[in-house]
Design a protein around this motif. Structure first.
Motif, mmCIF file in Angstrom:
data_model
loop_
_atom_site.group_PDB
_atom_site.id
_atom_site.type_symbol
_atom_site.label_atom_id
_atom_site.label_comp_id
_atom_site.label_asym_id
_atom_site.label_seq_id
_atom_site.Cartn_x
_atom_site.Cartn_y
_atom_site.Cartn_z
ATOM 1 N N PHE A 213 38.657 25.049 39.594
ATOM 2 C CA PHE A 213 39.337 25.773 38.520
ATOM 3 C C PHE A 213 38.853 25.329 37.139
ATOM 4 N N ASN B 182 45.978 34.342 37.309
ATOM 5 C CA ASN B 182 45.859 32.963 36.825
ATOM 6 C C ASN B 182 46.941 32.074 37.412
ATOM 7 N N GLY C 207 46.444 29.692 40.520
ATOM 8 C CA GLY C 207 45.758 28.411 40.407
ATOM 9 C C GLY C 207 46.675 27.364 39.798
ATOM 10 N N ASN D 137 41.612 31.988 37.065
ATOM 11 C CA ASN D 137 41.732 31.035 38.163
ATOM 12 C C ASN D 137 41.483 31.643 39.539
#
Length: 418
Positions: A36, A193, A196, A402
């Motif tokens: 990430f 996102n 992650g 992510n």
């Protein structure tokens, strides 16, 4: 990336975003790679190859999670829902143990029997016969988008094609009001996102969150009569869902049905502009438009990663995983695995890549794939007929996320066919 040889070294590279206290199974290769990190997200392929070479399962010490990057193991995890649960979250957080930033998806983050029932409603609404009803409308909008792009000539492939068509098609088909549609893509960016860690990318995307707005849009009173959203409510009602539950199904489609199509189309445009020979083949055989899109999804994999949670003690790649172990699946790495695909880093629209995992596989195979393919195939087919050449005008700019691999810009020149 280096291989970490013992648990004490693993602890030394633990990420500040790590929320798991699990330990690596005995003998499992341990890596300090951070999938990430911005540099990895921008250029993941070398890291993917290193993970594949380390073994069938690798322990990521920064987050205390198991990871699979080879096609065989990724496919195994995707298909074994009884051992690898989606209901505990397809992101890094375990929804049974951690605070929830968002409501779980009633499609992505459920297991049977709830998943079977929910998927059945959406599958009927998105059935191939119904997609045929939308074909003429999608074609008309594709022509309008292409007319505008050809008038300009020099375009951004993302804004002027890959975003323009889905934004013209998808909200109208769902039946949502015109006002506020600009929130759809930023909200989807935040949602992906959130799968992650809660890193800088996630924090920056929070400004695009529109949870209450999307929740409200799922209600029948906001959906146009005869729309796909209204049809979902009708089918759900026939199957015993109350209006609030039906609204969650519409919400799930709104959150996951746009961003991935945009990035898949952008990937196809990038691949075709970078491979003139494949573009010429598509021009000669426009019926390969669907294959051209599929191959771009394999090669670029708009959805790069998803998580599962071990629901019980299970063996994977020769290692025993304890219940509650988070497993990160690298879909993008699996789709370039030389153990499965010949010449995996080359874009070939004639390739037989039927078992790529860019749309998932098993019971969680992408429910919106028929609609995404209708939009993408229609646009690519019209491009092949109406455009002689697609020429890159400069390097593309990546949009980091992510979970999703996408583009922020793609400078192109469209040369009209005679």
């Amino acid at each position: 990336m280096r291989v970490v040889s013992c648990p004490s070294e693993a602890a030394a590279v633990r990420s500040p975003h790590c929320i798991h206290d699990a330990a690596a199974p005995a003998g499992m290769p341990i890596s300090d790679l951070d999938p990430f990190a911005p540099d990895f997200l921008a250029e993941p392929h070398a890291g993917h190859a290193a993970l594949r070479d380390l073994g069938p399962v690798v322990w990521l010490a920064r987050y205390n999670i198991a990871a699979v990057a080879r096609h065989a193991e990724v496919r195994e995890v995707l298909r074994d829902w009884e051992s690898f649960s989606s209901a505990r979250g397809v992101g890094m957080e375990d929804l049974e143990r951690h605070d929830r930033l968002r409501l779980p998806s009633v499609i992505l983050e459920t297991d049977p029997p709830l998943h079977t029932a929910s998927r059945g409603v959406l599958a009927k609404a998105l059935a191939p016969a119904r997609m045929k009803l939308f074909a003429e409308e999608v074609a008309s909008k594709a022509d309008a988008v292409l007319d505008a792009a050809l008038t300009r000539g020099d375009i951004c492939g993302v804004a002027d094609l890959a975003e323009a068509l889905p934004l013209a098609v998808f909200p109208d088909l769902i039946g949502i009001p015109q006002q506020g549609r600009a929130k759809l893509l930023p909200h989807a960016d935040m949602m992906f996102n959130s799968f992650g860690p809660r890193n800088a990318l996630f924090a920056a995307s929070l400004a695009g969150a529109a949870h209450d707005w999307v929740e409200e849009l799922g209600k029948l009173e906001h959906l146009a009569p005869g729309s796909l959203g209204a049809e979902i409510h009708r089918i759900a009602g026939e199957r015993g869902y109350d209006p609030a539950e039906a609204g969650k199904l519409v919400r799930a489609l709104l959150q996951a049905g746009l961003d991935t199509t945009v990035n898949g189309l952008a990937a196809a445009l990038l691949c075709l502009s970078d491979a003139p020979g494949q573009w010429e083949r598509l021009r000669a055989e426009p019926d390969l438009a669907g294959a051209a899109f599929d191959e771009a999804v394999r090669l670029e994999s708009p959805v790069q990663t998803f998580f599962r949670t071990a629901a019980r003690e299970v063996e994977l790649g020769g290692f025993r995983l304890e219940p509650g172990t988070k497993v990160l699946m690298f879909l993008g790495a699996a789709n370039r695995d030389p153990r499965r695909f010949d010449d995996p880093d080359t874009y070939l629209i004639g390739r037989n890549a039927a078992d790529h995992v860019g749309f998932g596989t098993g019971i969680h195979h992408c429910i919106g794939r028929p609609l995404a393919k209708l939009e993408a195939e229609t646009l690519l087919r019209r491009l092949a007929v109406r455009v002689a050449r697609i020429e890159p005008l400069g390097p593309p700019e990546r949009r980091l996320n992510n979970t999703v691999r996408g583009l922020a810009s793609l400078p192109l020149r469209l040369v009209p066919a005679a």
